[in-house]
Write an enzyme that holds these catalytic residues in place. Structure first.
Site, PDB file in Angstrom:
ATOM      1  N   ASP A 194       0.876  -1.163   0.000  1.00  0.00           N
ATOM      2  CA  ASP A 194       0.000   0.000   0.000  1.00  0.00           C
ATOM      3  C   ASP A 194       0.920   1.221   0.000  1.00  0.00           C
ATOM      4  O   ASP A 194       2.087   1.142   0.415  1.00  0.00           O
ATOM      5  CB  ASP A 194      -0.947   0.011   1.216  1.00  0.00           C
ATOM      6  CG  ASP A 194      -2.104   0.988   0.990  1.00  0.00           C
ATOM      7  OD1 ASP A 194      -2.030   1.814   0.049  1.00  0.00           O
ATOM      8  OD2 ASP A 194      -3.093   0.938   1.752  1.00  0.00           O
TER       9      ASP A 194
HETATM   10  C1  BGC Z   1      -4.834   3.499   0.110  1.00  0.00           C
HETATM   11  C2  BGC Z   1      -4.958   2.550  -1.065  1.00  0.00           C
HETATM   12  C3  BGC Z   1      -4.775   3.323  -2.338  1.00  0.00           C
HETATM   13  C4  BGC Z   1      -3.410   3.994  -2.302  1.00  0.00           C
HETATM   14  C5  BGC Z   1      -3.091   4.807  -3.544  1.00  0.00           C
HETATM   15  C6  BGC Z   1      -3.543   4.293   0.067  1.00  0.00           C
HETATM   16  O1  BGC Z   1      -3.508   5.268   1.032  1.00  0.00           O
HETATM   17  O2  BGC Z   1      -4.890   2.774   1.303  1.00  0.00           O
HETATM   18  O3  BGC Z   1      -6.197   1.928  -1.049  1.00  0.00           O
HETATM   19  O4  BGC Z   1      -4.904   2.490  -3.440  1.00  0.00           O
HETATM   20  O5  BGC Z   1      -3.361   4.877  -1.190  1.00  0.00           O
HETATM   21  O6  BGC Z   1      -3.852   5.956  -3.582  1.00  0.00           O
END
Ligand code: BGC
Length: 817
Positions: free
Chosen positions: A233
């Site tokens: 993530d």
């Molecule tokens: C979120 C993800 C997301 C990623 C990119 C993270 O903070 O938890 O779900 O895909 O950011 O934006």
């Protein structure tokens, strides 16, 4: 390895570079090896491809400025359709939009379980039930990937809260993990083969998910047979070398070369075997090569996708109450449309899934378009929670003049978002007050709800109808009009329990945990599994939803009365539409195990079918259950196990409306010790898991509980957050300063809330990696020194010395976003 020929062409430095992003959204490329640059982006219910030019001047926050894309209903909505074909169709449409924007991987679906109704991101998740979650997730994946676009199954795993999501350690017993938190992932991985899996920010049982070998290698890769990319993530990387060893491939976003340099160093000093790196890069190479479709020119039909979004939203609407058949409305009734949300809908959640829609419907206009004579009163201001008496009076006056009053209320933007959790499950007071007043003025009051999570409804007895539209996406207004008018017969059913009060929720005492850990003490008793076992009344049960017609269930037949656990069981029954209008019914098949010796829920969802029936029509429904439908996870053998005994197959219209049942005897073909906690953890047998003593949970966990609070005498380190540092004098001042700054620049609302949470809950290491090193390691160390009470002068010196380099790198950072 699939691509040895290509890997051989890459230098060590290139291979290391492939393990990290090129920037925020792109992967590294290598011309010499024929590997082009690919793009990944959010997701899940629409495309959020950042528009660097930010031509749209209405853009308010960093997350708002994306290219227009169809905003489909959020997962909390689409799951209520229980329509797997429709989710597939939505996936196909999303895939087409990705192709148009040359996006190779859509970052979704999010399939975390709704452990608590408070999780700020529940709107992005499907359900409290793992079986339903898996069915929805796998169809989403297969739909998107049928177009030659990848998905990212997220957030793996046990990421069930936003509070302290980057540091919290989820303490979950193995059985609950398997039965509740991993089941959906397993189904999606095995049958959807997502091109990527996104590991969660949090730790799981002591280890960051990004470097959790048990999770990424033992379970995901070896047991489930996953060949694909595990991407962190955004900012979840802790130690990239440990991550690679554990089975992770790709750090996102870029760390500006900082982490790839660590990989090179580790290979050189032999703390990382190059073969491990090669294997991890092989999967990245495979991903890039699969992405061919997204390089071609594609287009999609905006109107067609808008119409699809409307169809999906309408089929997901849940009719919660329809006293005296107040709905559907008839065209000759005068309708008082009340509530700001009728004009300015709340149609999506906030955070990384925020879409810039291609169009936006509102229910007021759409009702007029369907031929209704509507008059409108605002009733409240979406931005203000406190009741406004003038607005309420206006609404009451209007309601007095109309045949029916339809009041649009719900959770406003600031109530639910990625980045922070809710504190309660109440609707804004202004909305509740409005409904009370209108319902007093007009007995034909119908409430239309918006929002992505469970709420209380203090006015439920006062109104005749309740329609839940959830977060209906850009065409949600039209979908509501379709349902109110009867153009669409509602067929959605709830995919999470609506409790009478927050305190009834099984995780209530254990959510969101303490500073370091969150203990999942309720174990397998999540959602209806708990409410049923503990005999708790609820506001609306899991699986509940009404229709404008009625259905009759009959003739359940099992093809066996006794079988081995290796056999399958076919369950047949009949459903008849006994009303006057066509409609669809979601028939749910649960399994109970009354003779089990291990503790189990009363029943668990194991199959469902959405059946469309014309008025008067009847159909036979058939589902097949195999071993997993009857099994629990046996921690003694680390495998699924079916106890010999009697099982009941329960067919119903909701989890609390079981209409047919039949039993089967199953003989186990496996000899296994069945865990017995009747002495050590009796609460789990009764289901009364409130006030659970530590020793009962540790009996299940099989180990002592880790520290839940940080020892404040320990020095602050790179993995600490500023919030943790608030225990120090200087930390306290810095926290205060940050909150003052955010108040000044935050601009209020959801963006400010998100900023507040992320600023103080992000580990210090991320200041460096996520800024591509603009905030350098020496600066991070200087900050840590300051927080640890070391010389301020020396630390300030480091900041001053690093300032020119920081300023030089700043444009690069801005470019990468
Ligand atoms: C979120 C993800 C997301 C990623 C990119 C993270 O903070 O938890 O779900 O895909 O950011 O934006």
């Amino acid at each position: 390895m699939k691509h040895k020929d290509i890997i051989d062409k890459l230098s060590l430095e290139q291979k290391a570079a492939f393990c990290s992003g090129k920037d925020f959204w792109h992967l590294y490329s290598a011309e010499n090896a024929g590997l082009p640059e690919i793009m990944v982006t959010d997701g899940p219910h629409g495309l959020r491809k950042q528009n660097k030019e930010r031509e749209d001047k209405s853009v308010k926050g960093v997350l708002d400025g994306s290219f227009p894309a169809t905003c489909f209903p959020a997962a909390a909505t689409t799951s209520c359709s229980w329509d797997t074909d429709m989710i597939y169709e939505m996936g196909e449409a999303l895939g087409e939009e990705c192709l148009k924007e040359k996006v190779s991987v859509l970052l979704g679906p999010g399939i975390n379980i709704k452990r608590s109704p408070l999780c700020g991101r529940n709107f992005e998740y499907f359900s409290e039930d793992p079986f339903l979650t898996g069915e929805m997730g796998v169809n989403f994946i297969n739909g998107v990937q049928s177009k030659g676009v990848g998905t990212s199954l997220k957030h793996f795993a046990a990421n069930n809260q936003e509070n302290r999501r980057m540091t919290i350690d989820s303490i979950v017993d193995e059985r609950a993990l398997r039965e509740i938190y991993l089941t959906g992932f397993e189904r999606c991985v095995k049958d959807g083969k997502p091109w990527t899996v996104m590991n969660a920010y949090n730790r799981l049982n002591g280890t960051y998910c990004s470097e959790n070998e048990w999770l990424l290698s033992d379970v995901l890769r070896k047991e489930w047979g996953y060949y694909g990319v595990v991407v962190t993530d955004w900012g979840a990387e802790n130690d990239i070398v440990l991550g690679l060893k554990a089975g992770q491939n790709l750090e996102m976003p870029s760390s500006g070369g900082l982490n790839p340099a660590k990989i090179v160093e580790a290979v050189k000093n032999k703390s990382l075997r190059e073969e491990v790196l090669n294997e991890r890069v092989d999967e990245v190479v495979d991903l890039i090569l699969k992405s061919k479709e997204s390089f071609k020119e594609h287009s999609f039909d905006i109107d067609k996708h808008h119409a699809l979004a409307r169809k999906i939203a309408a089929n997901s609407v849940v009719l919660l109450k329809n006293k005296d058949e107040i709905l559907p409305l008839s065209n000759n009734q005068t309708v008082a449309v009340i509530g700001h949300m009728a004009k300015e809908p709340r149609y999506q959640g906030a955070g990384s899934s925020l879409i810039n829609p291609t169009k936006l419907d509102n229910a007021l206009d759409e009702l007029s378009n369907l031929g209704f004579t509507c008059c409108f009163a605002q009733g409240y201001d979406k931005a203000v929670d406190i009741p406004n008496q003038d607005m309420i009076d206006g609404a009451v006056r209007l309601a007095n003049t109309a045949d029916v009053a339809v009041v649009f209320i719900g959770l406003t933007e600031v109530y639910e978002s990625e980045g922070f959790d809710r504190k309660h499950i109440n609707l804004p007071p202004a909305h509740n007050a409005l409904v009370k007043a209108v319902a007093q003025a007009n007995k034909n009051t119908v409430v239309v709800l918006s929002g992505g999570a469970a709420v209380t409804m203090p006015w439920l007895e006062d109104v005749r109808g309740v329609v839940h539209g959830f977060l209906g996406g850009q065409a949600g207004g039209g979908a509501i009009a379709d349902v109110l008018s009867g153009k669409v017969n509602p067929s959605g059913k709830l995919t999470e329990t609506y409790p009478l009060k927050l305190e009834d929720n099984p995780s209530y005492e254990y959510f969101p945990g303490n500073q370091l850990t969150v203990e999942y003490r309720e174990s397998i008793y999540v959602g209806y599994r708990y409410y049923d076992k503990a005999l708790k009344s609820v506001l609306f049960p899991f699986g509940y939803g009404l229709s404008y017609t009625t259905f009759e269930y009959s003739d359940i037949v099992l093809d066996k009365t006794e079988m081995d656990d290796t056999d399958t069981l076919t369950v047949k029954f009949t459903i008849k539409n006994t009303g006057n209008v066509d409609g669809a019914e979601v028939a749910q098949v649960y399994v109970g195990s009354p003779s089990s010796t291990i503790f189990r829920p009363e029943k668990e969802l194991k199959a469902f079918k959405k059946v469309f029936l014309k008025a008067g029509e009847e159909k036979e429904v058939s589902v097949t259950l195999s071993k997993r439908a009857f099994a629990y996870y046996n921690v003694n053998i680390h495998d699924w196990h079916v106890e010999t005994g009697e099982y009941t197959v329960l067919v119903g219209a909701s989890s609390r409306d079981i209409l047919l049942s039949a039993s089967v005897k199953i003989n186990s073909t496996v000899t296994a010790d069945i865990p017995d906690y009747s002495e050590t953890a009796p609460a789990y047998y009764s289901g009364i898991i409130t006030n659970l003593p530590d020793r009962q949970f540790t009996a299940l966990l099989g180990r002592e509980l880790p520290l839940s609070e940080r020892d404040p005498s320990l020095p602050i380190d790179i993995n600490c957050t500023l919030e943790m540092a608030a225990a120090t004098k200087r930390g306290e001042k810095i926290n205060k300063l940050i909150s003052t700054i955010i108040k000044r620049i935050g601009g209020g609302g959801v963006n400010e809330e998100m900023m507040k949470a992320s600023a103080v809950q992000i580990p210090i290491r991320c200041f460096v990696t996520m800024s591509l090193g603009v905030f350098s390691w020496p600066m991070a160390q200087a900050l840590i020194d300051i927080l640890n009470g070391k010389s301020l002068v020396k630390a300030t010196g480091v900041f001053i010395k690093n300032l020119p380099a920081t300023l030089k790198k700043l444009p690069e950072l801005m470019k990468s976003l």
